[in-house]
Scaffold this motif. Structure first.
Motif, PDB file in Angstrom:
ATOM      1  N   VAL A  94       0.837  -1.195   0.000  1.00 17.58           N
ATOM      2  CA  VAL A  94       0.000   0.000   0.000  1.00 17.58           C
ATOM      3  C   VAL A  94       0.877   1.253   0.000  1.00 17.58           C
ATOM      4  CG1 VAL A  94      -1.632   1.352   1.367  1.00 17.58           C
ATOM      5  CG2 VAL A  94      -1.985  -1.097   1.119  1.00 17.58           C
ATOM      6  N   ALA A  95       1.897   1.252   0.855  1.00 30.13           N
ATOM      7  CA  ALA A  95       2.773   2.422   0.960  1.00 30.13           C
ATOM      8  C   ALA A  95       3.432   2.732  -0.380  1.00 30.13           C
ATOM      9  CB  ALA A  95       3.827   2.179   2.041  1.00 30.13           C
ATOM     10  N   VAL A  96       3.958   1.689  -1.027  1.00 27.56           N
ATOM     11  CA  VAL A  96       4.636   1.899  -2.314  1.00 27.56           C
ATOM     12  C   VAL A  96       3.653   2.447  -3.345  1.00 27.56           C
ATOM     13  CG1 VAL A  96       5.753   0.734  -4.244  1.00 27.56           C
ATOM     14  CG2 VAL A  96       6.364   0.119  -1.903  1.00 27.56           C
ATOM     15  N   VAL A  99       1.691   6.588  -6.903  1.00 24.26           N
ATOM     16  CA  VAL A  99       0.492   7.031  -7.623  1.00 24.26           C
ATOM     17  C   VAL A  99       0.284   8.527  -7.444  1.00 24.26           C
ATOM     18  CG1 VAL A  99      -2.029   6.978  -7.578  1.00 24.26           C
ATOM     19  CG2 VAL A  99      -0.773   4.853  -7.759  1.00 24.26           C
ATOM     20  N   ILE A 100       0.368   8.999  -6.180  1.00 19.93           N
ATOM     21  CA  ILE A 100       0.036  10.414  -5.995  1.00 19.93           C
ATOM     22  C   ILE A 100       1.112  11.326  -6.564  1.00 19.93           C
ATOM     23  CG2 ILE A 100      -1.432  10.049  -3.995  1.00 19.93           C
ATOM     24  CD1 ILE A 100       0.726  11.004  -2.244  1.00 19.93           C
ATOM     25  N   ARG A 101       2.305  10.788  -6.822  1.00 19.06           N
ATOM     26  CA  ARG A 101       3.317  11.663  -7.398  1.00 19.06           C
ATOM     27  C   ARG A 101       3.100  11.872  -8.891  1.00 19.06           C
ATOM     28  NH1 ARG A 101       4.498  11.403  -2.868  1.00 19.06           N
ATOM     29  NH2 ARG A 101       5.741  12.857  -1.713  1.00 19.06           N
ATOM     30  N   VAL A 102       2.183  11.095  -9.459  1.00 13.57           N
ATOM     31  CA  VAL A 102       1.855  11.278 -10.867  1.00 13.57           C
ATOM     32  C   VAL A 102       0.720  12.301 -11.015  1.00 13.57           C
ATOM     33  CG1 VAL A 102       1.503   9.984 -12.992  1.00 13.57           C
ATOM     34  CG2 VAL A 102       2.293   8.798 -10.969  1.00 13.57           C
ATOM     35  N   LEU A 118      12.920   8.274  -5.913  1.00 11.17           N
ATOM     36  CA  LEU A 118      13.350   7.193  -5.022  1.00 11.17           C
ATOM     37  C   LEU A 118      13.920   7.750  -3.723  1.00 11.17           C
ATOM     38  CD1 LEU A 118      14.853   4.410  -7.301  1.00 11.17           C
ATOM     39  CD2 LEU A 118      12.880   4.281  -5.764  1.00 11.17           C
ATOM     40  N   THR A 119      14.664   8.860  -3.814  1.00  7.80           N
ATOM     41  CA  THR A 119      15.206   9.492  -2.611  1.00  7.80           C
ATOM     42  C   THR A 119      14.063   9.973  -1.722  1.00  7.80           C
ATOM     43  OG1 THR A 119      16.850  10.324  -4.142  1.00  7.80           O
ATOM     44  CG2 THR A 119      17.008  11.072  -1.856  1.00  7.80           C
ATOM     45  N   GLN A 120      13.074  10.605  -2.383  1.00 12.31           N
ATOM     46  CA  GLN A 120      11.915  11.068  -1.619  1.00 12.31           C
ATOM     47  C   GLN A 120      11.261   9.918  -0.870  1.00 12.31           C
ATOM     48  OE1 GLN A 120       8.864  13.471  -3.432  1.00 12.31           O
ATOM     49  NE2 GLN A 120      10.292  14.324  -4.897  1.00 12.31           N
ATOM     50  N   PHE A 121      11.141   8.795  -1.583  1.00  9.26           N
ATOM     51  CA  PHE A 121      10.498   7.628  -0.979  1.00  9.26           C
ATOM     52  C   PHE A 121      11.299   7.143   0.228  1.00  9.26           C
ATOM     53  CE2 PHE A 121       9.540   2.986  -0.890  1.00  9.26           C
ATOM     54  CZ  PHE A 121       8.201   3.100  -0.581  1.00  9.26           C
ATOM     55  N   GLY A 122      12.633   7.106   0.049  1.00  7.66           N
ATOM     56  CA  GLY A 122      13.494   6.667   1.142  1.00  7.66           C
ATOM     57  C   GLY A 122      13.341   7.561   2.367  1.00  7.66           C
ATOM     58  N   ILE A 123      13.348   8.885   2.121  1.00  8.59           N
ATOM     59  CA  ILE A 123      13.202   9.831   3.228  1.00  8.59           C
ATOM     60  C   ILE A 123      11.862   9.623   3.934  1.00  8.59           C
ATOM     61  CG2 ILE A 123      12.945  12.292   3.788  1.00  8.59           C
ATOM     62  CD1 ILE A 123      14.872  12.878   1.471  1.00  8.59           C
ATOM     63  N   TRP A 124      10.822   9.429   3.112  1.00  7.18           N
ATOM     64  CA  TRP A 124       9.485   9.279   3.680  1.00  7.18           C
ATOM     65  C   TRP A 124       9.392   8.011   4.542  1.00  7.18           C
ATOM     66  CZ3 TRP A 124       5.170   5.960   2.111  1.00  7.18           C
ATOM     67  CH2 TRP A 124       3.982   6.281   2.777  1.00  7.18           C
ATOM     68  N   VAL A 125       9.929   6.883   3.982  1.00  2.00           N
ATOM     69  CA  VAL A 125       9.869   5.629   4.732  1.00  2.00           C
ATOM     70  C   VAL A 125      10.650   5.747   6.031  1.00  2.00           C
ATOM     71  CG1 VAL A 125      10.612   3.213   4.733  1.00  2.00           C
ATOM     72  CG2 VAL A 125       9.465   4.154   2.744  1.00  2.00           C
TER      73      VAL A 125
END
Lengths: 288, 336
Positions: free
Chosen positions: B21-23, B28-31, B64-71
């Protein structure tokens, strides 16, 4: 005695189911005709505004204007004509989105349930993930991504609702796959794909048809919900959900703007679902 | 399978689901088209302003960096900052959660009462017209989703006979002495029955709209298992003892017929919670779902993420608890 009554009761159930089936099919058939010939049937132009004719009541009330059978909304647009034109969007979404969702979901369910192994593992995990999303929020999010429009709505419905088919078809295919006739077909030299298409699919088909009917009702609702939060098609095209949304804000001044599209939507959703239930009874060998 | 192993397997699949779900929600919302930063700045802001603010929210880095920071943040309980309100997402979301939970639980209770009553009445007068009428009502209730029931209720009890409020959670002019956001619960503890009544008058219709479809499912299933139970030997025995039909149903049959229904209620409860999104919108009820729709409209990416994750946690959590309860309650599965 008791047996006679039981048989009698069963035929009662059948007759009721039959009536239900015909009423639902009749309503949906009528809608299809209305949608196809909307420009000829609708008494007025659904988009024509006339501020002097705003919020006219339906024909039996005082102050009604001839020709505007179900009254007008706050911009003076004819409610009946808008409902008739709205049927086009509702039915297009129901038929197209319902069918594509069915194809995608049933195929994945069939593959997972019959092939098992890692295919099943992946598809089942996906279903789990999908089930963890609140569907309405998911659809609104998808429309935000795809932009409003008929195609976006159809894509959103397919993306969200394929699990409805996949879950049930997977379970059924698994149950069928364990039966003797499938094993004998394999022994007789049928390939895996052939067995799936020729042996399993026909046996799962009744379930798929029932689910498809129900899904069409759901698709109509999803379109209405998206129109309600103003994310459906452009605001020009009349949709039942859009009308309901407008009607909701002016319900104290002009209840008919809300009531008539709501009743139409209600009957349509009820008809799809009763059609599905009726078909389910028809297919059910116990009742037959 | 020993209980501990079932628990571990279920926990693992739940974790996989939540990660999925997180991924999905993150990417999705970044599109989503529309620059959230540009939307929050006043008209006339320069490209420089937008770039500076984007950097502040970390939106200028690669995905991907954004995702890493968020996680990494989520692991420490930091869900980021809402773009529209500039408050921590976690505070916003947890602030709204009680309203949605109270609504959902109220709806669940109503569904159980309505569905239970329908099943018991249908069983008591089985084979007659009453049962037929209940079946028809059940079928109707089941065919039409909560959104339409909400609109019907607005028309009936908000416009035709205005007995309940059709929007909001509480009358805005009232002074609220509450320290938590569990208004309904707290008003009872503080013995403020005036406030409690006002809250219920607001909550009644959205909760009923959510409850009707679930009540129909409960009614159908419970009636079916009640009727099956009524044919069992021990019920016949109770009847030969001379107990009345109503007493036999309530004291003997109900106890055994309730379990299959209860397990189903768990799964259906998650559908009900999902329904709160649109029902809260319809009744302008200030809960999570209403906030979620606003967040999508305002392109408040961190807030959308937070809300979706919270919903996913609630859904998977309820399912996990139901599964485990079922294992504990059903001896056949426990020793199987």
């Amino acid at each position: 005695m008791a047996e006679a009554r039981a048989i009698d009761g069963r035929s009662m159930v059948r007759r009721k189911a039959g009536l239900r089936l015909w009423l639902s099919a009749g309503w949906l058939g009528l809608l299809c005709v209305v949608a196809l010939f909307a420009p000829w049937i609708a008494p007025k132009d659904p988009l024509a505004q006339d501020l002097f004719l705003g919020r006219l009541p339906p024909f039996w009330m005082e102050g009604a204007e001839p020709g505007y059978w179900l009254g007008t909304d706050s911009l003076g647009r004819d409610v009946l004509s808008r409902i008739i034109h709205g049927a086009r969007v509702a039915l297009a979404v129901a038929l197209i989105a319902g069918t594509i969702t069915c194809l995608v979901g049933a195929t994945l369910g069939l593959l997972a349930g019959f092939l098992r192994g890692w295919v099943d593992l992946v598809i089942s995990r996906l279903i789990d993930i999908w089930m963890a999303f609140p569907p309405v929020l998911f659809s609104i999010l998808l429309i935000a991504v795809l932009g409003p429009g008929l195609v976006s709505i159809i894509i959103a419905i397919v993306v969200i609702d394929w699990t409805r088919f996949a879950r049930v078809v997977r379970a059924e295919a698994m149950a069928q796959g364990a039966m003797d006739y499938v094993a004998s077909a394999r022994v007789a030299g049928r390939g895996r794909l052939g067995t799936m298409m020729r042996e399993i699919l026909p046996n799962v088909l009744p379930t798929i048809v029932v689910l498809l009917t129900l899904e069409m009702g759901i698709a109509v609702i999803v379109e209405a919900i998206l129109s309600f939060v103003n994310l459906s098609i452009s605001t020009d095209d009349p949709t039942w959900g859009g009308m309901i949304s407008e009607g909701r804000t002016s319900v104290h001044q002009a209840w008919w703007v809300l009531v008539f599209p709501l009743v139409t939507l209600f009957l349509t959703v009820l008809a799809f679902s009763q059609l599905g239930e009726g078909l389910k009874d028809r297919f059910d060998p116990v009742l037959r | 399978m020993p209980f501990l192993r079932i628990l571990l397997v279920r926990l693992l699949t739940t974790a996989i689901t939540l990660a999925g779900v997180a991924v999905i929600v993150f990417f999705v919302i970044r599109v989503v088209p529309g620059n959230p930063i540009a939307m929050m700045l006043p008209p006339g802001a320069t490209e420089d302003d937008i770039a500076r603010l984007s950097a502040l929210y970390g939106l200028d880095k690669p995905l991907l960096t954004q995702f890493g920071i968020w996680v990494a943040g989520v692991m420490q309980g930091d869900f980021g900052t809402s773009i529209t309100t500039r408050q921590p997402v976690l505070d916003l979301v947890l602030g709204r959660l009680p309203a949605t939970l109270e609504l959902s639980i109220m709806a669940l209770v109503m569904a159980m009462i309505l569905g239970g009553a329908a099943a018991l009445t249908g069983t008591r007068f089985r084979g007659g017209r009453t049962e037929g009428a209940i079946d028809v009502a059940n079928g109707m209730a089941l065919s039409v989703p909560d959104f339409l029931w909400g609109l019907v209720l607005i028309l009936l009890f908000g416009v035709l006979m205005p007995v309940f409020h059709i929007s909001g959670r509480v009358t805005p002019s009232l002074e609220l002495p509450f320290t938590t956001n569990f208004y309904l619960f707290e008003s009872l503890i503080r013995l403020r029955f005036d406030l409690w009544a006002d809250l219920v008058a607001h909550m009644f219709m959205p909760a009923l709209a959510l409850a009707i479809p679930l009540a129909a499912i409960i009614g159908q299933l419970l009636k079916q298992s009640l009727k099956e139970t009524m044919n069992l030997d021990y019920v016949t025995l109770a009847r030969t003892k001379g107990y009345g039909e109503t007493r036999v149903i309530l004291r003997e049959a109900l106890r055994n017929a309730a379990l299959p229904t209860l397990t189903l209620v768990g799964v259906q409860f998650t559908f009900l919670i999902g329904g709160t999104v649109i029902i809260e919108r319809l009744f302008s009820y200030e809960g999570l779902g209403n906030m979620a729709i606003d967040a999508v409209i305002n392109r408040d990416l961190p807030l959308i993420q937070g809300i979706v994750i919270l919903f996913a946690v609630i859904f998977t959590g309820v399912n996990l608890i139901v599964d485990l309860l079922y294992t504990v309650l059903n001896p056949r599965l426990r020793h199987g």
